[in-house]
Design an enzyme around this catalytic site. Structure first.
Site, short mmCIF file in Angstrom:
data_model
loop_
_atom_site.label_atom_id
_atom_site.label_comp_id
_atom_site.label_asym_id
_atom_site.label_seq_id
_atom_site.Cartn_x
_atom_site.Cartn_y
_atom_site.Cartn_z
N VAL A 124 -15.18 3.31 -18.49
CA VAL A 124 -16.29 3.37 -19.46
C VAL A 124 -15.83 3.54 -20.91
CG1 VAL A 124 -17.94 4.26 -17.76
CG2 VAL A 124 -16.61 5.88 -19.12
N LYS A 125 -14.53 3.45 -21.14
CA LYS A 125 -14.06 3.66 -22.51
C LYS A 125 -14.14 2.35 -23.33
CE LYS A 125 -12.68 8.06 -22.37
NZ LYS A 125 -13.07 8.75 -21.13
N THR A 126 -13.91 2.49 -24.64
CA THR A 126 -14.04 1.38 -25.60
C THR A 126 -13.19 0.18 -25.20
OG1 THR A 126 -14.31 3.05 -27.30
CG2 THR A 126 -13.88 0.82 -28.05
N MET A 166 -19.08 3.31 -25.61
CA MET A 166 -17.65 3.09 -25.28
C MET A 166 -17.53 1.96 -24.27
SD MET A 166 -17.03 7.17 -25.22
CE MET A 166 -16.76 7.54 -23.58
#
Ligand SMILES: *Cc1c(COP(=O)(O)O)cnc(C)c1O
Length: 395
Positions: free
Chosen positions: A185-187, A1
């Site tokens: 930390v996401k996409t 991600m």
């Protein structure tokens, strides 16, 4: 991600646009902001990408869930069905609403099992919040059918699954509202941020109001002239965070393409391995490919392979031991440990979290390993990883 892997001049330009105006607030200041409305622009783009009629950007995925729950009319004493495999934010949001999280079993999609919802249904059940874990979909069509049949609100936690779809329809668009996270930390990342999408003008209106102290945003240039139709809170995003996210969202196609290519290379190399099977994907084409999740035949074997992978330089989450993503280690919930007494403790329909047993979920998660797919991997990195995996299975 991993949106953070590809920061570049695009993010820098969007942030500089904002800093040059001095206006970090998403509303008002029309004279000073030089035409820059980064949050608004992000919302338009999120609507275009998902096909949702309305979208609202706020300060985090957690606040997006809290806002969506409020806007969908979920509150004190309502039971909300959630999965035991998710990030803690899902049940935190339910508890913040004064509502009661009720856990149902997952299946080999690693998401809520539509056939196990009936078992936890009560007259107090108001909503189902499936979580599209690790970049891919639950059996969302069957979950939607169940909700429609029982008159329940469907609210999708798609925080980990921007860009993923089921049969061509974006995750997050199946229910009354869907939520995304754009945390670090996401996409796609804003640094901190979250989004809500909906086709309902009324739900959108309530989200827009709730996340900004109840402001109706109808006062024109004077915020003081806005009325306050409901009690809200402050879950606003800043223009700086929205600016980073806007540059990231424009890269989503590239992100998805790279993740899918990298995941395919590794998965193809693994199909020859003995004893491995893969997470069930109801629509493999809709997978955003942030993770490759697979099953070993037993817990012992899964623990051994996970340890070998770490040893061989390819560490991969073994969720069964994770403090944050699986109910087995949620001691704070089991002991109802708030910083003060929590509203939902007053309810007469509180489940016995301490003795909660989810045997089907245990049997699956015990055997599951997930490997995060990175954007920055070179061909050599992928080859090395494949060698590490083959070695880890032989040991
Ligand atoms: C990340 C995440 C959230 C919360 O998002 P934040 O932006 O970190 O508050 C909620 N649900 C799931 C499934 C998540 O992975």
């Amino acid at each position: 991600m991993p949106g953070f892997e590809i920061f570049g001049d695009e993010e820098r330009k969007e942030v500089t646009d904002v800093l040059d105006t001095g206006v970090l607030f998403r509303y008002g200041f029309e004279g000073a902001r030089n035409g820059h409305f980064k949050a608004l622009e992000f919302e338009k783009k999120l609507g275009d990408i998902t096909g949702a009629a309305f979208s609202h950007l706020c300060s985090s995925g957690t606040s997006a869930l809290c806002t969506a729950l409020a806007a969908c009319g979920i509150g004190a004493g309502d039971e909300v069905i959630v999965p035991p495999f998710t990030f803690v934010a899902t049940f935190e949001a339910v508890i913040s609403a004064g509502a009661i999280p009720v856990f149902a079993e997952i299946d080999e999609t690693l998401c809520l099992n539509p056939d196990r919802l009936e078992a936890v249904l009560t007259p107090r059940t108001k909503a189902v919040v499936p979580v599209h874990m690790c970049g891919a979909m639950a059996r969302i069509d069957e979950i939607k059918d169940f909700c429609d049949k029982k008159g329940l609100i469907l609210l999708e936690d798609a925080c980990q699954s921007i860009g993923a779809s089921f049969q061509g329809k974006a995750l997050g668009t199946f229910g009354l509202a869907g939520c995304f996270s754009f945390d670090a930390v996401k996409t796609v990342t804003c640094g901190e941020g979250g989004g809500i999408i909906t086709d309902s003008p009324r739900v959108y209106e309530l989200c827009d109001q709730f996340a900004d102290h109840g402001h109706d945003h109808l006062g024109g240039h004077d915020r003081g002239a806005d009325d306050h139709p409901i009690i809200g809170t402050n879950y606003r995003i800043s223009e700086l965070n929205a600016a980073v996210g806007l540059a990231q969202l424009k890269k989503l196609d590239h992100i998805l393409e790279t993740q899918r290519k990298n995941k395919k290379a590794i998965k193809d190399a693994m199909t020859e391995l003995p004893d491995v099977s893969f997470r069930y994907l109801p629509d493999p084409f809709g997978d955003s490919a942030t993770f490759l999740s697979f099953f070993l035949p037993t817990e012992t074997r899964a623990r051994q392979v996970a340890a070998n992978l770490a040893e061989n330089g390819a560490p991969s989450p073994y969720w069964y031991d994770n403090n944050w993503h699986y109910y087995k280690k949620w001691h704070h919930l089991k002991q109802l440990k708030g910083s003060a007494r929590l509203a939902f403790e007053l309810a007469d329909n509180l489940p016995d979290y301490k003795n909660m047993r989810l045997e089907e979920s245990d049997a699956i998660i015990k055997r599951t390993i997930s490997m995060q797919i990175m954007l920055s991997w070179s061909k050599e990195d992928i080859d090395q990883r494949i060698q590490a995996i083959i070695k880890s299975f032989k040991e």
